[in-house]
Design a protein around this motif. Structure first.
Motif, PDB file in Angstrom:
ATOM      1  N   LEU A 292      -9.361  -4.734 -12.315  1.00  0.00           N
ATOM      2  CA  LEU A 292      -8.852  -5.807 -13.173  1.00  0.00           C
ATOM      3  C   LEU A 292      -9.868  -6.937 -13.271  1.00  0.00           C
ATOM      4  O   LEU A 292     -10.131  -7.452 -14.361  1.00  0.00           O
ATOM      5  CB  LEU A 292      -7.518  -6.342 -12.620  1.00  0.00           C
ATOM      6  CG  LEU A 292      -6.921  -7.530 -13.376  1.00  0.00           C
ATOM      7  CD1 LEU A 292      -6.636  -7.170 -14.829  1.00  0.00           C
ATOM      8  CD2 LEU A 292      -5.632  -8.007 -12.695  1.00  0.00           C
ATOM      9  N   ARG A 293     -10.460  -7.333 -12.130  1.00  0.00           N
ATOM     10  CA  ARG A 293     -11.469  -8.399 -12.155  1.00  0.00           C
ATOM     11  C   ARG A 293     -12.660  -7.981 -13.012  1.00  0.00           C
ATOM     12  O   ARG A 293     -13.207  -8.775 -13.772  1.00  0.00           O
ATOM     13  CB  ARG A 293     -11.935  -8.721 -10.737  1.00  0.00           C
ATOM     14  CG  ARG A 293     -10.894  -9.420  -9.861  1.00  0.00           C
ATOM     15  CD  ARG A 293     -10.770 -10.890 -10.207  1.00  0.00           C
ATOM     16  NE  ARG A 293      -9.739 -11.529  -9.420  1.00  0.00           N
ATOM     17  CZ  ARG A 293      -9.979 -12.452  -8.488  1.00  0.00           C
ATOM     18  NH1 ARG A 293     -11.198 -12.832  -8.213  1.00  0.00           N
ATOM     19  NH2 ARG A 293      -8.974 -13.015  -7.841  1.00  0.00           N
TER      20      ARG A 293
ATOM     21  N   GLN B 266     -11.764  -8.356 -16.533  1.00  0.00           N
ATOM     22  CA  GLN B 266     -11.753  -9.768 -16.899  1.00  0.00           C
ATOM     23  C   GLN B 266     -13.172 -10.270 -17.167  1.00  0.00           C
ATOM     24  O   GLN B 266     -13.439 -10.921 -18.185  1.00  0.00           O
ATOM     25  CB  GLN B 266     -11.107 -10.604 -15.793  1.00  0.00           C
ATOM     26  CG  GLN B 266     -11.084 -12.103 -16.123  1.00  0.00           C
ATOM     27  CD  GLN B 266     -10.643 -12.962 -14.938  1.00  0.00           C
ATOM     28  OE1 GLN B 266     -10.303 -12.449 -13.883  1.00  0.00           O
ATOM     29  NE2 GLN B 266     -10.671 -14.271 -15.125  1.00  0.00           N
TER      30      GLN B 266
ATOM     31  N   LEU C 209      -2.365 -17.065 -11.795  1.00  0.00           N
ATOM     32  CA  LEU C 209      -3.493 -16.174 -12.062  1.00  0.00           C
ATOM     33  C   LEU C 209      -3.966 -15.491 -10.781  1.00  0.00           C
ATOM     34  O   LEU C 209      -4.245 -14.285 -10.769  1.00  0.00           O
ATOM     35  CB  LEU C 209      -4.644 -16.965 -12.692  1.00  0.00           C
ATOM     36  CG  LEU C 209      -4.367 -17.503 -14.103  1.00  0.00           C
ATOM     37  CD1 LEU C 209      -5.421 -18.526 -14.498  1.00  0.00           C
ATOM     38  CD2 LEU C 209      -4.321 -16.372 -15.124  1.00  0.00           C
TER      39      LEU C 209
ATOM     40  N   LEU D 239      -6.191 -12.153 -11.055  1.00  0.00           N
ATOM     41  CA  LEU D 239      -7.239 -12.632 -11.961  1.00  0.00           C
ATOM     42  C   LEU D 239      -8.016 -13.769 -11.316  1.00  0.00           C
ATOM     43  O   LEU D 239      -7.516 -14.456 -10.427  1.00  0.00           O
ATOM     44  CB  LEU D 239      -6.623 -13.098 -13.290  1.00  0.00           C
ATOM     45  CG  LEU D 239      -6.045 -11.994 -14.183  1.00  0.00           C
ATOM     46  CD1 LEU D 239      -5.236 -12.599 -15.321  1.00  0.00           C
ATOM     47  CD2 LEU D 239      -7.156 -11.105 -14.731  1.00  0.00           C
ATOM     48  N   ASP D 240      -9.222 -13.982 -11.781  1.00  0.00           N
ATOM     49  CA  ASP D 240     -10.069 -15.067 -11.291  1.00  0.00           C
ATOM     50  C   ASP D 240      -9.810 -16.311 -12.130  1.00  0.00           C
ATOM     51  O   ASP D 240     -10.194 -16.360 -13.304  1.00  0.00           O
ATOM     52  CB  ASP D 240     -11.541 -14.656 -11.404  1.00  0.00           C
ATOM     53  CG  ASP D 240     -12.480 -15.684 -10.802  1.00  0.00           C
ATOM     54  OD1 ASP D 240     -12.045 -16.817 -10.547  1.00  0.00           O
ATOM     55  OD2 ASP D 240     -13.660 -15.358 -10.596  1.00  0.00           O
TER      56      ASP D 240
ATOM     57  N   ALA E 170      -2.955 -10.130 -17.721  1.00  0.00           N
ATOM     58  CA  ALA E 170      -3.464  -9.025 -16.896  1.00  0.00           C
ATOM     59  C   ALA E 170      -3.143  -7.687 -17.550  1.00  0.00           C
ATOM     60  O   ALA E 170      -3.989  -6.767 -17.568  1.00  0.00           O
ATOM     61  CB  ALA E 170      -2.870  -9.098 -15.493  1.00  0.00           C
TER      62      ALA E 170
END
Length: 343
Positions: A90-91, A94, A221, A226-227, A327
């Motif tokens: 996921l990162r 992103q 987040l 997420l970042d 996300a």
């Protein structure tokens, strides 16, 4: 507790989470509040301090179910994900989307479309509810200008253009913001948005509540993996939660501005708790900050119908829902990021 899509939100601060077979069980004072099968979940968010059993933590780790812990006020504490199976992916998605100019612009445009759309409906609601107390024609004109801005934002081709349209729309909105202050006009006169430092009572409260909301969004987040420091419209800067600043835009008018206006118009606050420094900066005292924090927590407990999920959620859950939807978009589960549109 509240299950939204595949995430379980446990909002009672006295809850303890345990495991019974293949089920998560929520207890409060040794009384079972409810249970859900683990196989239905991809993440659990707990707003409490009593924690979870080691057995449940191990089961979540084995099944790659993220466990996120926040304080009752929504401040991020920790996130337990076990082995890095999905979070790193996921990162990576992103970061790749931030580097992709087309995707990055699309997400940034959605956030600003949400900001302008919601600001417009704050004005429309004021005309509907208080048309006899305000300069309705002036506010309607501003609302129409914001409506025209939506078309420009939708068709803009660069972030530079987008920032320009956003600035113009914000100027229009704050140009009539003083009309929305119905009580205590002398103490809370508003002549424009100013910050760093705020130069009047209303701006001091707005800046404080924007900070609260930004922190809530950053925690949301973090909760989904997420970042919060890698943004789409706001550029990266050490120590700045750029993605949280992107996502506050769609919620700023409906959550923060309306909240501050209600405190003034309902006379929950007054002008006695402010001091002006020699440089003109206006500061709130400790008593007012405590009152704002209490009222903010109460505001977050109010329920609304989420426009995308079509489910009732508390206002305090909205940043978490939006983070979850972002996300899902980045993972490819949604065709676009569904911005929060209030009416």
């Amino acid at each position: 507790m509240k299950k939204l899509l595949n995430t379980l939100y446990v909002t009672s601060e006295n809850s303890y989470l345990g495991l019974d077979g293949e089920n998560i069980v929520i207890y409060e004072d040794d009384k079972e509040l409810g249970r859900l099968p683990l196989h239905n979940l991809e993440s659990i968010v707990s707003f409490g301090y009593r924690g979870v059993s080691p057995a449940l933590m191990g089961a979540c780790s084995d099944r790659n179910i993220a466990l996120c812990f926040l304080t009752a006020q929504g401040k991020f504490l920790a996130r337990v994900t076990g082995k890095t199976k999905g979070n790193i992916v996921l990162r990576e998605q992103q970061y790749n989307s931030c580097m992709d100019s087309e995707i990055s612009l699309e997400i940034a445009k959605n956030c600003i479309l949400g900001k302008v759309y919601n600001a417009r409906w704050v004005l429309e609601r004021a005309v509907r509810d208080h048309g006899m107390q305000i300069d309705a024609e002036r506010v309607k004109t501003a609302s129409m200008n914001l409506k025209n801005s939506l078309k420009l934002i939708q068709n803009c081709e660069s972030k530079e253009q987008l920032r320009g349209f956003e600035g113009e729309a914000a100027s229009v909105y704050f140009g009539v913001f003083d009309e929305l202050i119905l009580q205590q006009k002398k103490d809370f006169k508003f002549e424009g948005r100013n910050k760093r430092p705020p130069m009047d009572n209303m701006n001091a409260m707005l800046s404080f509540v924007y900070t609260l909301l930004t922190n809530n969004i950053a925690a949301a987040l973090e909760g989904v993996g997420l970042d919060p420091y890698m943004g789409y419209l706001h550029t990266e800067r050490p120590g700045r939660a750029s993605l949280a600043l992107d996502m506050i835009e769609e919620l700023r008018a409906v959550m923060a501005d309306r909240f501050v206006l209600s405190l003034v118009n309902k006379k929950i606050v007054n002008g006695k708790n402010f001091t002006r420094k020699e440089n003109g900066a206006v500061l709130m005292d400790d008593e007012l900050r405590k009152k704002l924090l209490t009222e903010w927590q109460n505001k977050k407990k109010e329920t609304i119908m989420h426009p995308y999920l079509n489910e009732k959620v508390e206002w305090g859950m909205v940043p978490h829902v939006q983070a979850m939807l972002l996300a899902r978009y980045l993972r490819g589960d949604l065709d676009s990021y569904p911005v929060f549109l209030w009416k």
